[in-house]
Design a protein around this motif. Structure first.
Motif, PDB file in Angstrom:
ATOM      1  N   SER A   1       4.206  19.097   6.704  1.00  8.60           N
ATOM      2  CA  SER A   1       5.412  19.088   5.865  1.00  8.60           C
ATOM      3  C   SER A   1       5.145  19.704   4.499  1.00  8.60           C
ATOM      4  N   ASN A   2       4.023  20.428   4.402  1.00 13.49           N
ATOM      5  CA  ASN A   2       3.649  21.191   3.186  1.00 13.49           C
ATOM      6  C   ASN A   2       3.271  20.311   2.002  1.00 13.49           C
ATOM      7  N   TYR A   3       2.778  19.098   2.292  1.00 11.17           N
ATOM      8  CA  TYR A   3       2.193  18.282   1.240  1.00 11.17           C
ATOM      9  C   TYR A   3       0.680  18.463   1.264  1.00 11.17           C
ATOM     10  N   ARG A   4       0.041  18.150   0.155  1.00  8.14           N
ATOM     11  CA  ARG A   4      -1.413  18.223   0.070  1.00  8.14           C
ATOM     12  C   ARG A   4      -1.961  16.814  -0.155  1.00  8.14           C
ATOM     13  N   PRO A   5      -2.156  16.074   0.915  1.00  6.40           N
ATOM     14  CA  PRO A   5      -2.581  14.685   0.756  1.00  6.40           C
ATOM     15  C   PRO A   5      -4.037  14.579   0.314  1.00  6.40           C
ATOM     16  N   ASN A   6      -4.305  13.647  -0.565  1.00  2.00           N
ATOM     17  CA  ASN A   6      -5.668  13.319  -0.967  1.00  2.00           C
ATOM     18  C   ASN A   6      -6.210  12.349   0.077  1.00  2.00           C
ATOM     19  N   ASP A   7      -6.946  12.873   1.061  1.00  2.00           N
ATOM     20  CA  ASP A   7      -7.334  12.035   2.194  1.00  2.00           C
ATOM     21  C   ASP A   7      -8.228  10.881   1.763  1.00  2.00           C
ATOM     22  N   ARG A   8      -9.099  11.091   0.788  1.00  2.00           N
ATOM     23  CA  ARG A   8      -9.957   9.999   0.325  1.00  2.00           C
ATOM     24  C   ARG A   8      -9.125   8.853  -0.256  1.00  2.00           C
ATOM     25  N   LEU A   9      -8.155   9.191  -1.085  1.00  3.71           N
ATOM     26  CA  LEU A   9      -7.319   8.174  -1.719  1.00  3.71           C
ATOM     27  C   LEU A   9      -6.477   7.431  -0.698  1.00  3.71           C
ATOM     28  N   LEU A  10      -5.807   8.172   0.178  1.00  2.00           N
ATOM     29  CA  LEU A  10      -4.878   7.555   1.112  1.00  2.00           C
ATOM     30  C   LEU A  10      -5.600   6.687   2.137  1.00  2.00           C
ATOM     31  N   LEU A  11      -6.666   7.211   2.714  1.00  2.00           N
ATOM     32  CA  LEU A  11      -7.382   6.453   3.734  1.00  2.00           C
ATOM     33  C   LEU A  11      -8.130   5.266   3.135  1.00  2.00           C
ATOM     34  N   SER A  12      -8.661   5.464   1.930  1.00  2.00           N
ATOM     35  CA  SER A  12      -9.347   4.355   1.263  1.00  2.00           C
ATOM     36  C   SER A  12      -8.363   3.242   0.927  1.00  2.00           C
ATOM     37  N   GLY A  13      -7.149   3.619   0.511  1.00  2.00           N
ATOM     38  CA  GLY A  13      -6.132   2.616   0.205  1.00  2.00           C
ATOM     39  C   GLY A  13      -5.789   1.772   1.420  1.00  2.00           C
ATOM     40  N   GLY A  14      -5.631   2.431   2.579  1.00  2.00           N
ATOM     41  CA  GLY A  14      -5.342   1.684   3.800  1.00  2.00           C
ATOM     42  C   GLY A  14      -6.496   0.792   4.223  1.00  2.00           C
ATOM     43  N   SER A  15      -7.722   1.309   4.103  1.00  2.00           N
ATOM     44  CA  SER A  15      -8.894   0.516   4.489  1.00  2.00           C
ATOM     45  C   SER A  15      -9.077  -0.692   3.569  1.00  2.00           C
ATOM     46  N   LEU A  16      -8.851  -0.496   2.269  1.00  2.00           N
ATOM     47  CA  LEU A  16      -8.971  -1.609   1.323  1.00  2.00           C
ATOM     48  C   LEU A  16      -7.926  -2.678   1.618  1.00  2.00           C
ATOM     49  N   ALA A  17      -6.711  -2.253   1.928  1.00  2.00           N
ATOM     50  CA  ALA A  17      -5.664  -3.214   2.288  1.00  2.00           C
ATOM     51  C   ALA A  17      -6.028  -3.957   3.569  1.00  2.00           C
ATOM     52  N   SER A  18      -6.657  -3.246   4.514  1.00  2.00           N
ATOM     53  CA  SER A  18      -7.087  -3.889   5.756  1.00  2.00           C
ATOM     54  C   SER A  18      -8.056  -5.031   5.471  1.00  2.00           C
TER      55      SER A  18
ATOM     56  N   THR B   1       0.826  -1.211   0.000  1.00  2.00           N
ATOM     57  CA  THR B   1       0.000   0.000   0.000  1.00  2.00           C
ATOM     58  C   THR B   1       0.860   1.260   0.000  1.00  2.00           C
ATOM     59  N   GLY B   2       1.861   1.321   0.882  1.00  2.00           N
ATOM     60  CA  GLY B   2       2.711   2.494   0.944  1.00  2.00           C
ATOM     61  C   GLY B   2       3.521   2.705  -0.315  1.00  2.00           C
ATOM     62  N   LEU B   3       4.037   1.611  -0.878  1.00  2.00           N
ATOM     63  CA  LEU B   3       4.832   1.713  -2.111  1.00  2.00           C
ATOM     64  C   LEU B   3       3.993   2.262  -3.256  1.00  2.00           C
ATOM     65  N   LEU B   4       2.798   1.706  -3.453  1.00  2.00           N
ATOM     66  CA  LEU B   4       1.953   2.137  -4.567  1.00  2.00           C
ATOM     67  C   LEU B   4       1.464   3.574  -4.380  1.00  2.00           C
ATOM     68  N   LEU B   5       1.057   3.927  -3.154  1.00  2.00           N
ATOM     69  CA  LEU B   5       0.567   5.285  -2.918  1.00  2.00           C
ATOM     70  C   LEU B   5       1.684   6.317  -3.076  1.00  2.00           C
ATOM     71  N   SER B   6       2.883   5.991  -2.614  1.00  2.00           N
ATOM     72  CA  SER B   6       4.016   6.912  -2.761  1.00  2.00           C
ATOM     73  C   SER B   6       4.366   7.102  -4.236  1.00  2.00           C
ATOM     74  N   LEU B   7       4.359   6.012  -4.990  1.00  2.00           N
ATOM     75  CA  LEU B   7       4.690   6.088  -6.410  1.00  2.00           C
ATOM     76  C   LEU B   7       3.627   6.856  -7.186  1.00  2.00           C
ATOM     77  N   PHE B   8       2.371   6.661  -6.825  1.00  2.00           N
ATOM     78  CA  PHE B   8       1.274   7.295  -7.546  1.00  2.00           C
ATOM     79  C   PHE B   8       1.150   8.784  -7.216  1.00  2.00           C
ATOM     80  N   THR B   9       1.302   9.140  -5.940  1.00  2.00           N
ATOM     81  CA  THR B   9       1.097  10.535  -5.515  1.00  2.00           C
ATOM     82  C   THR B   9       2.377  11.362  -5.547  1.00  2.00           C
ATOM     83  N   ARG B  10       3.525  10.711  -5.633  1.00  2.00           N
ATOM     84  CA  ARG B  10       4.832  11.390  -5.550  1.00  2.00           C
ATOM     85  C   ARG B  10       4.968  12.122  -4.212  1.00  2.00           C
ATOM     86  N   GLN B  11       4.450  11.513  -3.173  1.00  2.00           N
ATOM     87  CA  GLN B  11       4.569  12.016  -1.813  1.00  2.00           C
ATOM     88  C   GLN B  11       5.055  10.880  -0.918  1.00  2.00           C
TER      89      GLN B  11
END
Length: 416
Positions: A250-267, A70-80
């Motif tokens: 840290s001055n990033y703009r996280p997409n909360d829907r994407l990030l939290l949904s990714g973690g929940s789906l992995a759960s 989950t972390g690898l894919l989200l980091s690669l996709f969002t560049r954060q």
């Protein structure tokens, strides 16, 4: 002729250009800190619940591989630098309740918690609420979360002056001459001192792939009420909330829907193998979102990819590497985690008092005190109560300026 814009490399080519040793090392340290500390909570919960060795290893495999992918894919996709890990307060909750239910009922409760988390994540409610909390209060929550871990370095130095003290000294010397490599230098110094003083265990290691165990879930109302709902609350309030806050500070703009949904789906997907909850990391994220990972914030996403890759690799050999971490002195891990979190702690403290809003400083101090206290009434961890108490304090102390004052000194004359 119009000026041509430089074409930015994409995909793997850009990743190859952005890779740095400091970012890879930051990802490794974030993973190591997760294994050396929070992982012990899972092992203790598994032992208390009477899980078999195969079930316990599968639990470790599930949270490691699930978090890593989950972390690898989200980091690669969002560049954060998206650091994903397992719910530490959730594991602490299971210390007291897991033994009250059958293992299959617990698996079913994990799935229900993941489904509820997915619905909540897609609604965007958590991100909407956090966006309305005053920035000094959010900064104070982070400072309160990080403060106990940084303070543990003092005791580690007293308990092991050679290893922890030498590691801290190496960190500050490197900070003076080469700030970007201060943490790797400190880690290498600590390992060298531990090996030289004979404080690394020579117990034999058994290298073998961990075999995950699939468990058919069973659903019961008592397990849902006793595990699912408390697990959802402590994970959202104690992990995902601070995790989003860490990214924003840290001055990033996280997409909360994407990030939290990714973690929940992995759960949900990894729950049948034993994973209780996968979510955004808060504490270890501070290692990868700061300048320690890279001076350029746009290249720190490599630390998220690195952390995810290490999680996957270590998860596949979870039994072996748990033995490896057990061989390293605890003071070394505590010290390297503390110095790695210092920059994030410093930034949070500065943001606490940033801004002219009345009442913000007092509210931030109250938030810091509540969060760092570690109180957990009703089973809900202290970051939630820190945000709630700090926000109430801010609303009580904040004084709104008259409308004419906000428009300038001549506004009252112009309108009169």
């Amino acid at each position: 002729m119009p000026e041509e814009k430089a074409v930015q490399p994409r995909g793997l080519r850009r990743l190859g250009n952005d890779i740095s040793f400091s970012a890879i090392c930051a990802g490794f340290i974030a993973m190591a800190v997760s294994y050396a500390g929070p992982m012990l909570v899972i092992l203790q919960a598994a032992q208390r619940a009477g899980l078999s060795e195969a079930q316990s290893s599968s639990w470790v495999w599930a949270v490691s591989v699930g978090s890593g992918i989950t972390g690898l894919l989200l980091s690669l996709f969002t560049r954060q630098p998206i650091i994903v890990a397992w719910s530490v307060p959730g594991a602490a909750l299971l210390l007291t309740v897991l033994g009250d239910y059958s293992y299959s009922e617990a698996i079913g409760a994990y799935i229900v918690a993941g489904l509820l988390g997915l619905l909540l994540s897609l609604s965007g409610l958590l991100g909407w609420l956090l966006a309305r909390v005053p920035k000094p209060v959010l900064a104070a929550v982070l400072a309160g979360v990080l403060l106990p871990f940084v303070m543990e370095v003092v005791q580690a130095v007293l308990d092991s002056p050679l290893i922890a003290g030498g590691l801290v000294a190496a960190y500050f010397l490197a900070r003076r001459w080469s700030p970007g490599y201060a943490v790797p230098v400190a880690l290498c110094a600590g390992i060298a001192l531990a090996a030289g003083s004979g404080q690394i265990s020579n117990a034999p290691l058994s290298f073998m792939l961990t075999s995950p165990v699939f468990t058919v879930p069973a659903f019961s109302l008592s397990a849902i009420m006793g595990i699912s709902l408390p697990l959802l609350i402590v994970t959202m309030a104690g992990q995902n909330g601070p995790g989003l806050t860490m990214l924003r500070s840290s001055n990033y703009r996280p997409n909360d829907r994407l990030l939290l949904s990714g973690g929940s789906l992995a759960s949900i997907l990894f729950a049948p193998f034993g994973s209780h909850a996968i979510n955004l990391a808060a504490i270890t994220a501070g290692i990868c979102t700061s300048a320690q990972a890279h001076r350029d914030p746009a290249r720190r996403y490599v630390a998220g990819i690195s952390c995810g890759a290490f999680f996957i690799f270590f998860g596949l050999f979870s039994q072996t590497f748990l033995q490896l971490f057990a061989a390293v002195p605890a003071e070394l891990v505590i010290a390297v985690a503390g110095v790695a979190l210092l920059p994030a702690m410093q930034g949070s403290m500065q943001d606490m008092f940033d801004g002219p809003a009345s009442g913000a400083a007092e509210a931030a101090v109250c938030t810091l005190i509540i969060t760092a206290s570690g109180v957990a009434p009703l089973g809900i961890v202290s970051p939630f109560w820190g945000i709630a108490g700090g926000t109430l304090c801010y609303l009580a102390l904040h004084k709104r300026r008259p409308a004419y004052a906000a428009k300038g000194p001549n506004a009252a004359v112009a309108s009169g």
